[in-house]
Design a protein around this motif. Structure first.
Motif, PDB file in Angstrom:
ATOM      1  N   GLU A  61       0.853  -1.097   0.001  1.00 26.08           N
ATOM      2  CA  GLU A  61       0.006  -0.041  -0.053  1.00 26.08           C
ATOM      3  C   GLU A  61       0.870   1.292  -0.004  1.00 26.08           C
ATOM      4  O   GLU A  61       0.255   2.079  -0.180  1.00 26.08           O
ATOM      5  CB  GLU A  61      -0.920  -0.058   1.103  1.00 26.08           C
ATOM      6  CG  GLU A  61      -0.440  -0.107   2.605  1.00 26.08           C
ATOM      7  CD  GLU A  61      -0.406  -1.504   3.046  1.00 26.08           C
ATOM      8  OE1 GLU A  61       0.136  -1.685   4.278  1.00 26.08           O
ATOM      9  OE2 GLU A  61      -0.564  -2.583   2.309  1.00 26.08           O
ATOM     10  N   ASP A  62       2.195   1.113   0.299  1.00 25.96           N
ATOM     11  CA  ASP A  62       2.735   2.393   0.166  1.00 25.96           C
ATOM     12  C   ASP A  62       3.688   2.556  -1.181  1.00 25.96           C
ATOM     13  O   ASP A  62       4.078   3.658  -1.302  1.00 25.96           O
ATOM     14  CB  ASP A  62       4.222   2.412   1.179  1.00 25.96           C
ATOM     15  CG  ASP A  62       3.731   1.826   2.703  1.00 25.96           C
ATOM     16  OD1 ASP A  62       2.707   2.465   3.016  1.00 25.96           O
ATOM     17  OD2 ASP A  62       4.538   1.371   3.377  1.00 25.96           O
ATOM     18  N   LEU A  63       3.284   1.569  -2.010  1.00 25.06           N
ATOM     19  CA  LEU A  63       3.988   1.710  -3.225  1.00 25.06           C
ATOM     20  C   LEU A  63       2.933   2.095  -4.440  1.00 25.06           C
ATOM     21  O   LEU A  63       1.649   1.351  -4.176  1.00 25.06           O
ATOM     22  CB  LEU A  63       4.671   0.373  -3.750  1.00 25.06           C
ATOM     23  CG  LEU A  63       5.817   0.227  -2.722  1.00 25.06           C
ATOM     24  CD1 LEU A  63       6.422  -1.470  -3.009  1.00 25.06           C
ATOM     25  CD2 LEU A  63       6.996   1.101  -2.968  1.00 25.06           C
ATOM     26  N   ASN A  70       4.155   5.637 -22.607  1.00 28.27           N
ATOM     27  CA  ASN A  70       5.486   5.541 -22.887  1.00 28.27           C
ATOM     28  C   ASN A  70       6.456   5.785 -21.633  1.00 28.27           C
ATOM     29  O   ASN A  70       7.564   6.167 -21.738  1.00 28.27           O
ATOM     30  CB  ASN A  70       6.210   6.340 -24.120  1.00 28.27           C
ATOM     31  CG  ASN A  70       5.534   5.814 -25.193  1.00 28.27           C
ATOM     32  OD1 ASN A  70       5.178   4.673 -25.668  1.00 28.27           O
ATOM     33  ND2 ASN A  70       5.422   6.781 -26.092  1.00 28.27           N
ATOM     34  N   VAL A  71       5.690   6.079 -20.481  1.00 25.66           N
ATOM     35  CA  VAL A  71       6.568   6.226 -19.236  1.00 25.66           C
ATOM     36  C   VAL A  71       6.000   5.370 -18.248  1.00 25.66           C
ATOM     37  O   VAL A  71       4.816   5.146 -17.958  1.00 25.66           O
ATOM     38  CB  VAL A  71       6.285   7.668 -18.827  1.00 25.66           C
ATOM     39  CG1 VAL A  71       7.043   7.860 -17.381  1.00 25.66           C
ATOM     40  CG2 VAL A  71       6.798   8.561 -19.977  1.00 25.66           C
ATOM     41  N   LEU A  72       6.516   4.721 -17.513  1.00 21.60           N
ATOM     42  CA  LEU A  72       6.417   3.772 -16.392  1.00 21.60           C
ATOM     43  C   LEU A  72       6.773   4.580 -14.934  1.00 21.60           C
ATOM     44  O   LEU A  72       8.164   4.983 -15.045  1.00 21.60           O
ATOM     45  CB  LEU A  72       7.230   2.542 -16.441  1.00 21.60           C
ATOM     46  CG  LEU A  72       7.003   1.497 -15.118  1.00 21.60           C
ATOM     47  CD1 LEU A  72       5.563   1.115 -14.878  1.00 21.60           C
ATOM     48  CD2 LEU A  72       8.039   0.380 -15.028  1.00 21.60           C
ATOM     49  N   VAL A  73       5.961   4.771 -14.133  1.00 18.21           N
ATOM     50  CA  VAL A  73       6.292   5.610 -12.886  1.00 18.21           C
ATOM     51  C   VAL A  73       6.240   5.007 -11.865  1.00 18.21           C
ATOM     52  O   VAL A  73       5.095   4.232 -11.378  1.00 18.21           O
ATOM     53  CB  VAL A  73       5.521   6.831 -12.750  1.00 18.21           C
ATOM     54  CG1 VAL A  73       5.961   7.621 -11.246  1.00 18.21           C
ATOM     55  CG2 VAL A  73       5.508   7.938 -14.009  1.00 18.21           C
ATOM     56  N   ILE A  74       7.298   4.615 -11.008  1.00 17.16           N
ATOM     57  CA  ILE A  74       7.143   3.768  -9.715  1.00 17.16           C
ATOM     58  C   ILE A  74       7.394   4.774  -8.579  1.00 17.16           C
ATOM     59  O   ILE A  74       8.490   5.457  -8.656  1.00 17.16           O
ATOM     60  CB  ILE A  74       8.257   2.885  -9.610  1.00 17.16           C
ATOM     61  CG1 ILE A  74       7.951   1.736 -10.658  1.00 17.16           C
ATOM     62  CG2 ILE A  74       8.200   1.953  -8.340  1.00 17.16           C
ATOM     63  CD1 ILE A  74       8.968   0.621 -10.957  1.00 17.16           C
ATOM     64  N   ALA A  75       6.494   4.998  -7.557  1.00 18.62           N
ATOM     65  CA  ALA A  75       6.765   5.865  -6.400  1.00 18.62           C
ATOM     66  C   ALA A  75       6.394   4.932  -5.422  1.00 18.62           C
ATOM     67  O   ALA A  75       5.592   4.115  -5.116  1.00 18.62           O
ATOM     68  CB  ALA A  75       5.656   7.026  -6.543  1.00 18.62           C
ATOM     69  N   GLY A  76       7.158   5.703  -4.261  1.00 20.86           N
ATOM     70  CA  GLY A  76       6.851   4.961  -2.896  1.00 20.86           C
ATOM     71  C   GLY A  76       6.611   6.145  -1.750  1.00 20.86           C
ATOM     72  O   GLY A  76       7.476   7.202  -1.863  1.00 20.86           O
ATOM     73  N   ALA A  77       5.879   5.957  -0.728  1.00 18.90           N
ATOM     74  CA  ALA A  77       5.812   7.054   0.111  1.00 18.90           C
ATOM     75  C   ALA A  77       5.161   6.272   1.317  1.00 18.90           C
ATOM     76  O   ALA A  77       4.098   5.514   1.410  1.00 18.90           O
ATOM     77  CB  ALA A  77       4.801   7.968  -0.103  1.00 18.90           C
TER      78      ALA A  77
END
Length: 161
Positions: A61-63, A70-77
């Motif tokens: 649930e944090d990711l 054309n863009v893959l965004v991986i975020a984490g908080a």
């Protein structure tokens, strides 16, 4: 010493490669290299790829994994735990956002989190109409249609006398 390449001559003799030239220009610009979180990019097959990112301490649930055009965004908080008092804080848990430029027709198949490693599976799927095809040598379609139907005639209005 930094070399900057001029892609202007390529614009004169190529059509439809604007995105590639933009990517090359963006790569030339100096950008601070962020090395956290560490990741690997693996070619798993002919048209298959895998991005594996070390995200120890992050729960599912944090990711977030987002596939834009054309863009893959991986975020984490991670939510802040203010009731904790650390004597030593050595495990990084800061927020991050990592962007990966994807080629045309690269699809994200799925993502999984196991043992602190986030794996994102990717596959390049070229549509049938874009794959190479053999062209038969002979008359083109327009000529065949004209010969089959005969010469075109223009009919005028018929008047009743």
């Amino acid at each position: 010493m930094r070399n900057e390449f001029d892609f202007a001559p390529l614009y004169r003799s190529s059509i439809g490669f604007d995105r590639v030239f933009n990517l090359l220009n963006n790569a030339q610009r100096f950008q601070a290299v962020d090395t956290w979180p560490p990741y690997d990019i693996v070619k798993a097959g002919e048209d298959e790829y895998r991005i594996t990112m070390a995200v120890a301490g992050f729960a599912e649930e944090d990711l977030s994994v987002t596939h834009e055009r054309n863009v893959l965004v991986i975020a984490g908080a991670k939510p802040d735990k203010e009731d904790m008092q650390y004597l030593h804080h050595g495990i990084a848990g800061r927020s991050f956002e990592r962007r990966f430029e994807l080629a045309d027709h690269v699809k994200v198949l799925g993502a999984s989190l196991k043992n602190g490693l986030l794996s994102v599976e990717l596959k390049r799927e070229i549509p049938e109409e874009m794959k190479p095809r053999r062209i038969a040598i002979g008359m083109n379609e327009a000529k065949q249609t004209k010969e089959e139907t005969g010469p075109l005639q223009i009919e005028g209005e018929k008047q009743v006398a």
